[in-house]
Design a protein around this motif. Structure first.
Motif, PDB file in Angstrom:
ATOM      1  N   CYS A  32     -70.333  26.523  16.900  1.00 40.38           N
ATOM      2  CA  CYS A  32     -70.395  27.678  16.703  1.00 40.38           C
ATOM      3  C   CYS A  32     -71.203  27.935  15.290  1.00 40.38           C
ATOM      4  CB  CYS A  32     -68.832  28.239  16.325  1.00 40.38           C
ATOM      5  SG  CYS A  32     -68.752  30.064  15.736  1.00 40.38           S
ATOM      6  N   SER A  52     -60.964  28.840  19.827  1.00 39.84           N
ATOM      7  CA  SER A  52     -62.091  27.873  19.816  1.00 39.84           C
ATOM      8  C   SER A  52     -61.705  26.469  19.825  1.00 39.84           C
ATOM      9  CB  SER A  52     -62.768  28.074  18.318  1.00 39.84           C
ATOM     10  OG  SER A  52     -63.277  29.428  18.400  1.00 39.84           O
ATOM     11  N   ILE A  57     -64.357  23.238  20.826  1.00 43.25           N
ATOM     12  CA  ILE A  57     -65.364  23.504  19.707  1.00 43.25           C
ATOM     13  C   ILE A  57     -65.421  22.165  18.884  1.00 43.25           C
ATOM     14  CG2 ILE A  57     -63.838  24.330  17.906  1.00 43.25           C
ATOM     15  CD1 ILE A  57     -66.256  26.163  16.787  1.00 43.25           C
TER      16      ILE A  57
END
Length: 157
Positions: A32, A52, A57
């Motif tokens: 991200c 996330s 992530i």
């Protein structure tokens, strides 16, 4: 989520930061790139962090005037999830970038080296967003074009 292009075999997407978009985040193996010069709503940010992590992530790269705050807040939520809620090991690298230019910070997404061993380095995706919904899509597309032409940003860019 809007596809912006790719560089170094990494596809880049723009995501609108809202509750509706959380379910559209990439599943697994993504970085991200969060652009922010103010602090987002704390409840919305916590929901984003949790979504996330659930969506796999690998790195949260915060850019902007208050990027250190975003980095700290992301880390704090991870600690709460691990210590207070008993979540299994969460392996997310967080970084902040408040002294360099946006092009330099963005370029770093394509050369991330502190990713977990589980990362599929051949299939990394980059999801870019801005917490107050400012639109940086055209600027990021321009950087992608320039990166693909061999341009390297200076620290100030």
């Amino acid at each position: 989520m809007e596809y912006l292009g790719e560089h170094n075999n990494r596809k880049v997407y723009w995501s609108n930061y809202s509750y509706e978009e959380f379910d559209k985040l990439q599943d697994n193996n993504w970085i991200c790139f969060a652009i922010e010069n103010g602090l987002p709503d704390s409840e919305l940010f916590e929901n984003f962090v949790r979504a996330s992590i659930q969506k796999g992530i690998l790195e949260f790269k915060a850019y902007g005037k208050l990027s250190t705050n975003l980095d700290d807040d992301f880390d704090q939520i991870i600690v709460e999830m691990k210590v207070l809620e008993g979540h299994s090991e969460i392996d997310v690298m967080t970084t902040w970038h408040d002294k360099e230019g946006i092009a330099n910070a963005f370029w770093g997404c394509f050369h991330a080296t502190a990713l977990p061993e589980t990362a599929d380095m051949d299939n990394l995706k980059i999801v870019c967003l801005h917490f107050d919904n400012n639109d940086f899509k055209d600027e990021l597309k321009d950087y992608l074009k320039r990166f693909n032409e061999g341009w390297l940003p200076s620290e100030e860019e």
